[in-house]
Design a protein around this motif. Structure first.
Motif, PDB file in Angstrom:
ATOM      1  N   ASP A  85       1.027  -1.246   0.078  1.00  0.00           N
ATOM      2  CA  ASP A  85      -0.010   0.025  -0.103  1.00  0.00           C
ATOM      3  C   ASP A  85       0.992   1.241   0.086  1.00  0.00           C
ATOM      4  O   ASP A  85       0.431   2.401   0.237  1.00  0.00           O
ATOM      5  CB  ASP A  85      -0.966   0.086   1.219  1.00  0.00           C
ATOM      6  N   SER A  86       2.087   1.274  -0.400  1.00  0.00           N
ATOM      7  CA  SER A  86       2.863   2.265  -0.278  1.00  0.00           C
ATOM      8  C   SER A  86       2.954   3.136  -1.704  1.00  0.00           C
ATOM      9  O   SER A  86       3.718   4.332  -1.618  1.00  0.00           O
ATOM     10  CB  SER A  86       4.476   1.890   0.049  1.00  0.00           C
ATOM     11  N   GLY A  87       2.527   2.906  -2.739  1.00  0.00           N
ATOM     12  CA  GLY A  87       2.461   3.437  -4.062  1.00  0.00           C
ATOM     13  C   GLY A  87       1.554   4.813  -3.559  1.00  0.00           C
ATOM     14  O   GLY A  87       0.842   5.115  -2.857  1.00  0.00           O
ATOM     15  N   THR A  88       2.028   5.887  -4.351  1.00  0.00           N
ATOM     16  CA  THR A  88       1.827   7.334  -4.368  1.00  0.00           C
ATOM     17  C   THR A  88       0.587   7.688  -5.487  1.00  0.00           C
ATOM     18  O   THR A  88       0.499   8.888  -5.535  1.00  0.00           O
ATOM     19  CB  THR A  88       2.925   8.266  -4.172  1.00  0.00           C
ATOM     20  N   THR A  89       0.661   6.559  -6.484  1.00  0.00           N
ATOM     21  CA  THR A  89      -0.345   6.919  -7.616  1.00  0.00           C
ATOM     22  C   THR A  89      -1.498   5.741  -7.633  1.00  0.00           C
ATOM     23  O   THR A  89      -0.794   4.787  -7.455  1.00  0.00           O
ATOM     24  CB  THR A  89       0.386   7.033  -8.671  1.00  0.00           C
ATOM     25  N   VAL A  90      -2.406   6.047  -8.376  1.00  0.00           N
ATOM     26  CA  VAL A  90      -3.232   4.786  -8.362  1.00  0.00           C
ATOM     27  C   VAL A  90      -2.625   3.827  -9.443  1.00  0.00           C
ATOM     28  O   VAL A  90      -2.665   2.482  -9.071  1.00  0.00           O
ATOM     29  CB  VAL A  90      -4.554   5.468  -9.388  1.00  0.00           C
ATOM     30  N   GLU A  91      -1.720   4.383 -10.253  1.00  0.00           N
ATOM     31  CA  GLU A  91      -1.058   3.293 -11.303  1.00  0.00           C
ATOM     32  C   GLU A  91      -0.235   2.408 -10.615  1.00  0.00           C
ATOM     33  O   GLU A  91      -0.176   1.212 -10.663  1.00  0.00           O
ATOM     34  CB  GLU A  91      -0.267   4.053 -12.354  1.00  0.00           C
ATOM     35  N   ALA A  92       0.595   3.117  -9.380  1.00  0.00           N
ATOM     36  CA  ALA A  92       1.513   2.357  -8.520  1.00  0.00           C
ATOM     37  C   ALA A  92       0.751   1.392  -7.819  1.00  0.00           C
ATOM     38  O   ALA A  92       1.213   0.114  -7.561  1.00  0.00           O
ATOM     39  CB  ALA A  92       2.508   3.312  -7.966  1.00  0.00           C
ATOM     40  N   LEU A  93      -0.340   1.749  -7.083  1.00  0.00           N
ATOM     41  CA  LEU A  93      -1.036   0.901  -6.340  1.00  0.00           C
ATOM     42  C   LEU A  93      -1.663  -0.253  -7.270  1.00  0.00           C
ATOM     43  O   LEU A  93      -1.471  -1.315  -6.814  1.00  0.00           O
ATOM     44  CB  LEU A  93      -2.130   1.670  -5.666  1.00  0.00           C
ATOM     45  N   ILE A  94      -2.208  -0.163  -8.527  1.00  0.00           N
ATOM     46  CA  ILE A  94      -2.509  -1.374  -9.209  1.00  0.00           C
ATOM     47  C   ILE A  94      -1.505  -2.149  -9.517  1.00  0.00           C
ATOM     48  O   ILE A  94      -1.563  -3.244  -9.714  1.00  0.00           O
ATOM     49  CB  ILE A  94      -3.350  -0.666 -10.608  1.00  0.00           C
ATOM     50  N   ALA A  95      -0.242  -1.558  -9.881  1.00  0.00           N
ATOM     51  CA  ALA A  95       0.974  -2.562  -9.954  1.00  0.00           C
ATOM     52  C   ALA A  95       1.147  -3.286  -8.781  1.00  0.00           C
ATOM     53  O   ALA A  95       1.566  -4.596  -9.256  1.00  0.00           O
ATOM     54  CB  ALA A  95       2.067  -1.625 -10.499  1.00  0.00           C
ATOM     55  N   GLY A  96       1.043  -2.919  -7.783  1.00  0.00           N
ATOM     56  CA  GLY A  96       1.440  -3.606  -6.674  1.00  0.00           C
ATOM     57  C   GLY A  96       0.269  -4.598  -6.384  1.00  0.00           C
ATOM     58  O   GLY A  96       0.734  -5.687  -5.979  1.00  0.00           O
ATOM     59  N   LEU A  97      -0.729  -4.327  -6.822  1.00  0.00           N
ATOM     60  CA  LEU A  97      -1.803  -5.356  -6.807  1.00  0.00           C
ATOM     61  C   LEU A  97      -1.498  -6.546  -7.395  1.00  0.00           C
ATOM     62  O   LEU A  97      -1.576  -7.792  -7.247  1.00  0.00           O
ATOM     63  CB  LEU A  97      -3.354  -4.840  -6.966  1.00  0.00           C
ATOM     64  N   ALA A  98      -1.193  -6.168  -8.683  1.00  0.00           N
ATOM     65  CA  ALA A  98      -0.897  -7.129  -9.677  1.00  0.00           C
ATOM     66  C   ALA A  98       0.478  -7.890  -9.221  1.00  0.00           C
ATOM     67  O   ALA A  98       0.093  -9.096  -9.072  1.00  0.00           O
ATOM     68  CB  ALA A  98      -0.361  -6.511 -11.051  1.00  0.00           C
ATOM     69  N   ASP A  99       1.240  -7.462  -8.570  1.00  0.00           N
ATOM     70  CA  ASP A  99       2.426  -8.167  -7.968  1.00  0.00           C
ATOM     71  C   ASP A  99       1.964  -9.261  -6.984  1.00  0.00           C
ATOM     72  O   ASP A  99       2.280 -10.282  -6.905  1.00  0.00           O
ATOM     73  CB  ASP A  99       3.513  -7.211  -7.373  1.00  0.00           C
ATOM     74  N   ARG A 100       1.292  -8.568  -6.111  1.00  0.00           N
ATOM     75  CA  ARG A 100       0.675  -9.419  -4.937  1.00  0.00           C
ATOM     76  C   ARG A 100      -0.182 -10.725  -5.577  1.00  0.00           C
ATOM     77  O   ARG A 100      -0.120 -11.808  -5.400  1.00  0.00           O
ATOM     78  CB  ARG A 100      -0.166  -8.721  -4.282  1.00  0.00           C
ATOM     79  N   TYR A 101      -0.945 -10.400  -6.681  1.00  0.00           N
ATOM     80  CA  TYR A 101      -1.969 -11.659  -7.105  1.00  0.00           C
ATOM     81  C   TYR A 101      -1.092 -12.443  -7.972  1.00  0.00           C
ATOM     82  O   TYR A 101      -1.512 -13.793  -7.855  1.00  0.00           O
ATOM     83  CB  TYR A 101      -2.983 -10.977  -7.893  1.00  0.00           C
ATOM     84  N   LEU A 102      -0.176 -11.990  -8.426  1.00  0.00           N
ATOM     85  CA  LEU A 102       0.771 -13.105  -9.540  1.00  0.00           C
ATOM     86  C   LEU A 102       1.405 -14.035  -8.578  1.00  0.00           C
ATOM     87  O   LEU A 102       1.976 -14.978  -9.208  1.00  0.00           O
ATOM     88  CB  LEU A 102       1.729 -12.255 -10.229  1.00  0.00           C
ATOM     89  N   LYS A 103       1.427 -13.962  -7.282  1.00  0.00           N
ATOM     90  CA  LYS A 103       1.928 -14.919  -6.366  1.00  0.00           C
ATOM     91  C   LYS A 103       0.902 -16.069  -6.021  1.00  0.00           C
ATOM     92  O   LYS A 103       1.093 -17.099  -5.231  1.00  0.00           O
ATOM     93  CB  LYS A 103       2.433 -14.361  -5.022  1.00  0.00           C
ATOM     94  N   ARG A 104      -0.494 -15.787  -6.545  1.00  0.00           N
ATOM     95  CA  ARG A 104      -1.413 -16.862  -6.329  1.00  0.00           C
ATOM     96  C   ARG A 104      -1.053 -18.055  -7.454  1.00  0.00           C
ATOM     97  O   ARG A 104      -1.194 -17.847  -8.582  1.00  0.00           O
ATOM     98  CB  ARG A 104      -2.801 -16.777  -6.815  1.00  0.00           C
ATOM     99  N   HIS A 105      -0.339 -19.200  -6.895  1.00  0.00           N
ATOM    100  CA  HIS A 105       0.447 -20.244  -7.738  1.00  0.00           C
ATOM    101  C   HIS A 105      -0.795 -21.004  -8.253  1.00  0.00           C
ATOM    102  O   HIS A 105      -0.590 -22.278  -7.894  1.00  0.00           O
ATOM    103  CB  HIS A 105       1.416 -20.693  -7.324  1.00  0.00           C
ATOM    104  N   CYS A 106      -1.598 -20.758  -9.184  1.00  0.00           N
ATOM    105  CA  CYS A 106      -2.743 -21.563  -9.415  1.00  0.00           C
ATOM    106  C   CYS A 106      -2.146 -22.447 -10.593  1.00  0.00           C
ATOM    107  O   CYS A 106      -1.529 -22.211 -11.295  1.00  0.00           O
ATOM    108  CB  CYS A 106      -3.913 -20.760  -9.960  1.00  0.00           C
ATOM    109  N   ALA A 107      -2.903 -23.599 -10.831  1.00  0.00           N
ATOM    110  CA  ALA A 107      -2.335 -24.790 -11.709  1.00  0.00           C
ATOM    111  C   ALA A 107      -2.533 -23.971 -13.231  1.00  0.00           C
ATOM    112  O   ALA A 107      -2.251 -25.015 -14.113  1.00  0.00           O
ATOM    113  CB  ALA A 107      -3.011 -25.881 -11.327  1.00  0.00           C
ATOM    114  N   VAL A 108      -3.428 -23.227 -13.352  1.00  0.00           N
ATOM    115  CA  VAL A 108      -3.446 -22.683 -14.781  1.00  0.00           C
ATOM    116  C   VAL A 108      -2.327 -22.058 -15.147  1.00  0.00           C
ATOM    117  O   VAL A 108      -2.259 -21.781 -16.534  1.00  0.00           O
ATOM    118  CB  VAL A 108      -4.566 -21.766 -14.785  1.00  0.00           C
ATOM    119  N   PHE A 109      -1.271 -21.827 -14.328  1.00  0.00           N
ATOM    120  CA  PHE A 109      -0.121 -21.058 -14.957  1.00  0.00           C
ATOM    121  C   PHE A 109       1.022 -22.059 -15.264  1.00  0.00           C
ATOM    122  O   PHE A 109       0.888 -23.364 -14.688  1.00  0.00           O
ATOM    123  CB  PHE A 109       0.748 -20.370 -13.727  1.00  0.00           C
ATOM    124  N   THR A 110       1.484 -21.892 -16.278  1.00  0.00           N
ATOM    125  CA  THR A 110       2.857 -22.703 -16.675  1.00  0.00           C
ATOM    126  C   THR A 110       4.144 -22.023 -17.036  1.00  0.00           C
ATOM    127  O   THR A 110       3.961 -20.850 -17.440  1.00  0.00           O
ATOM    128  CB  THR A 110       2.476 -23.591 -17.842  1.00  0.00           C
TER     129      THR A 110
END
Ligand code: BJ8
Length: 428
Positions: A325-350
């Protein structure tokens, strides 16, 4: 259920007779599975109440929120960022269905050999028994497995929901995958702004992040307490908390889980638990278990073992890691969300080696004696990955049992026999 609820369900277009049958089955299944457990934490009474009102009070709250101009968003996957929905004053609810209901209707549109989760959400929608689906102003699907992708194509042409929005998701986790996810979350934010008639700002997005992070922190606290031997809470009750995570009011949920954790801390200090010290400890890994899918934990725990963790989207895969939650723009916060969600290691990834690392780390952290890999029948990603997970875990000397099954109880006896043999193997 009160007459007011019946009016509400009618207004939502539910088929009251079929819905009555569903609620009766759900209530009976819940009583038999949960209320027969011994030494449940007092705090679980809250979740008993939530479940008794799952189509009542919570749906009424959604309707009140809608009347106040707020938007209800339903989704099927933990990749849909709840933070953005909450930031825009929306209400977010999970829609996955975990019961064999309306399959005959579903099979008019889907092949028989479609995974239960997909057939179930079709079945619930087609037979008009899901108030969450009907109450949603927007239903968000996502391109994960082929089954869901193709199912949404059919679903969008059926007059079952107010609006369907399908989000693209990466299949690989590198830089290009991240860029796609950032782009999709940005598009979703625009869609939500349009729906809510509000602008996403640094301030409201940070608030949305804080509210979801608080829910996750409470779940992290609960997860850590399950490392104690004897385990202070059953796997069934912990799974229920993970399931309610998707439905309940965020602040009420966070407070209730923290209250249970206060109670469990005392239990741990006193050396009290739900199973005997030394009872076989099992980690479950694999497909998500949506309400009322309690089949595997109920069988495993009735055989004398205790489930100490779930490497699952309805479990730690879904709740682990706080969003930055340290981003200072909406874009940075959204990028931070993507970084967090990309660590959901679902089996659909290869490739997906990180999931195996997560399973091993969880088995270690929760002192599991063995892993049960759970695959919903006809779920290609998890059933195929399950073989590799089993081989790698066995190589690492972690006993593993692979169970692929559907939502019916037809194979319950057979599964019980396999679980009993597995527990014997663990005990040596
Ligand atoms: S991030 S696990 S919530 S996709 S069981 S429908 S995969 S055929 S549910 Fe999931 Fe998101 Fe992944 Fe999690 Fe398809 Fe398999 Fe059915 Fe599944």
């Amino acid at each position: 259920m009160s007459e007011d609820y019946r009016m509400m369900w009618k207004d939502l277009g539910l088929d009251l007779e079929t819905h009555d049958a569903l609620l009766a089955a759900l209530g009976a299944g819940y009583a038999q599975t949960f209320m027969t457990q011994k030494d449940r934490p007092e705090g679980m009474k809250y979740f008993d109440f939530v479940m008794s009102e799952v189509h009542g009070l919570r749906v009424k709250e959604l309707m009140d929120a809608k009347a106040a101009g707020r938007k209800v968003v339903g989704s099927f996957c933990v990749y849909v960022p709840e933070e953005i929905v909450l930031a825009l004053d929306g209400v977010h609810v999970g829609l996955c269905a975990g019961a064999e209901f309306g399959y005959a209707e579903a099979e008019k549109y889907l092949p028989r050999n479609t995974c239960g989760l997909i057939k179930s959400f079709f079945g619930f929608s087609l037979t008009r028994v899901c108030p969450y689906m009907s109450a949603s102003d927007l239903v968000v699907g996502e391109n994960t497995c082929d089954g869901k992708k193709k199912a949404y194509e059919i679903f969008k042409d059926l007059p079952l929901v107010n609006a369907l929005y399908v989000m693209d998701l990466p299949q690989m986790k590198g830089e290009r995958g991240r860029a796609l996810l950032v782009d999709e979350y940005t598009k979703f934010a625009r869609k939500m702004e349009e729906l809510a008639g509000k602008k996403l700002t640094v301030e409201n997005l940070k608030k949305g992040i804080a509210r979801v992070n608080a829910k996750r922190s409470a779940m992290h606290r609960l997860a850590k307490l399950r490392a104690a031997d004897p385990a202070p809470i059953s796997g069934l009750d912990a799974l229920l908390a993970n399931q309610v995570f998707f439905y309940d009011d965020p602040e009420r949920f966070t407070g209730s889980v923290n209250a249970i954790c206060d109670e469990l801390e005392k239990r741990v200090k006193a050396g009290k638990g739900v199973a005997k010290k030394g009872a076989p400890r099992i980690l479950v890994s694999g497909c998500p278990m949506a309400v009322p899918n309690w089949k595997i934990p109920s069988i495993v725990e009735s055989c004398g073992a205790v489930i100490v963790g779930e490497e699952s989207c309805v479990g730690e895969r879904g709740t682990r890691d706080l969003a930055p939650d340290s981003g200072t723009t909406v874009e940075a916060l959204i990028a931070g969300l993507a970084d967090r969600y990309l660590k959901r290691h679902c089996a659909v990834f290869t490739p997906n080696p990180e999931r195996l690392e997560d399973v091993k780390a969880m088995a270690d952290a929760y002192k599991a004696d063995g892993v049960i890999h759970y695959g919903i029948q006809f779920c290609n990603p998890y059933q195929i990955e399950g073989g590799a997970v089993e081989r790698a875990l066995e190589k690492a000397k972690i006993p593993t049992l692979r169970i692929d099954t559907d939502y019916s109880m037809e194979d319950a006896g057979q599964i019980r026999t396999r679980v009993e043999a597995f527990l014997e193997r663990i005990k040596g």
